[in-house]
Write an enzyme that holds these catalytic residues in place. Sequence first.
Site, PDB file in Angstrom:
ATOM      1  N   VAL A  12       0.908   7.696  -5.598  1.00  0.00           N
ATOM      2  CA  VAL A  12       0.426   6.506  -6.296  1.00  0.00           C
ATOM      3  C   VAL A  12       0.741   6.598  -7.785  1.00  0.00           C
ATOM      4  O   VAL A  12       1.108   5.600  -8.420  1.00  0.00           O
ATOM      5  CB  VAL A  12      -1.084   6.309  -6.062  1.00  0.00           C
ATOM      6  CG1 VAL A  12      -1.623   5.165  -6.913  1.00  0.00           C
ATOM      7  CG2 VAL A  12      -1.362   6.025  -4.586  1.00  0.00           C
ATOM      8  N   CYS A 142      -6.857   0.715   0.158  1.00  0.00           N
ATOM      9  CA  CYS A 142      -5.618  -0.055   0.325  1.00  0.00           C
ATOM     10  C   CYS A 142      -5.714  -1.120   1.414  1.00  0.00           C
ATOM     11  O   CYS A 142      -5.254  -2.255   1.226  1.00  0.00           O
ATOM     12  CB  CYS A 142      -4.440   0.883   0.593  1.00  0.00           C
ATOM     13  SG  CYS A 142      -4.756   2.142   1.854  1.00  0.00           S
ATOM     14  N   HIS A 225       0.890  -1.783   5.205  1.00  0.00           N
ATOM     15  CA  HIS A 225      -0.182  -1.806   6.200  1.00  0.00           C
ATOM     16  C   HIS A 225      -0.228  -3.180   6.863  1.00  0.00           C
ATOM     17  O   HIS A 225      -0.229  -4.218   6.185  1.00  0.00           O
ATOM     18  CB  HIS A 225      -1.533  -1.551   5.533  1.00  0.00           C
ATOM     19  CG  HIS A 225      -1.723  -0.153   5.024  1.00  0.00           C
ATOM     20  ND1 HIS A 225      -0.828   0.871   5.253  1.00  0.00           N
ATOM     21  CD2 HIS A 225      -2.740   0.396   4.291  1.00  0.00           C
ATOM     22  CE1 HIS A 225      -1.273   1.981   4.691  1.00  0.00           C
ATOM     23  NE2 HIS A 225      -2.431   1.721   4.098  1.00  0.00           N
TER      24      HIS A 225
END
Length: 328
Positions: A12, A142, A225
């Site tokens: 990240v 997330c 995702h």
Amino acid sequence: MEVAILGATGLVGQIFVRLLENHPWFKIERLVASERSKGKKYREIAEWVSDDTGDIEVESLEDFLKNPDVDLVFSALPSSIAGKVEEKLAEKIPVFSNASSHRYEDDVPILVPEVNADQLKLIEFQQEQRGWEGFIVTNPNCSTAILMLSLKVLSEFGLKKVNVATMQAISGAGFKGLSALQIFDNVIPYIEKEEWKIENESRKILGFDFEMSAITTRVPVSHGHTEAVFVELSEDISVEELRKAFDSFDPLKKLKLPSYAKPIVYKEIPQPKLHRKLGNGMTVTVGRLEKIGKKKFKYVTLGHNLVRGAAGGSILNAELSYRLGVIK
């Protein structure tokens, strides 16, 4: 404004660096990592660097805390160490955190700018309660961050019940999260603490209680995702009305934030490989929308877990705070 990135050599952290390159408001001044990286040029450690950031010398967290002379901090620290570090910095400096350490505290907003910008009001209360000059703002988990945009639209029609099953990319586990042998030809139907985070963060962000249940899975996808969502509303609307609401949802457009992208784009069959980079990774895709009963719908949503779901979301939080004068 001069900024520091904590955890700059992690997955990240490196996305923070990439997204902040040539940012019109925020200039990367300091890159902070573990003692192992101390004194090395960033280009010696990171997988992606430009000429500008590659020559920055990485400093240890211990050294940085002795003199954190920047205007704001982006934190990509592991939650195991983020708590006390972020609190120490927030005594003087605004901290925008990707860690979960402070998300569930009453005076700390979990911010998604298109969804709950009004929760920035908590900052003044936070500063009064804690005696800080700075503050802490977190972004969600997330999967929660990706889901929130569509749930905000649905909340306008009375959100009563949500069931969601996630199909989460392996990059969500970080550099050391999963081996190739674990994920190849496999789906892992459990991610520790993830289901609790989605259920509880969603309620805090939207600001009201509703029934929610999540199942989280890890799948062999690099980034992005995907989430299968089943909802029940208070109002009985049509597919066309809901599709129009998704298309028209764009609350930040007039603010002209540097990281702005249209928050939701409809694609009939959303796929990570095709759609995770929309809006430079900040746009969430919605598709497969169907009505499955009176006041009940199902759909699929997906987004880039490292951008919208992590570093990009935190940068957007800082941009909103700067635009609204919360950062002086």
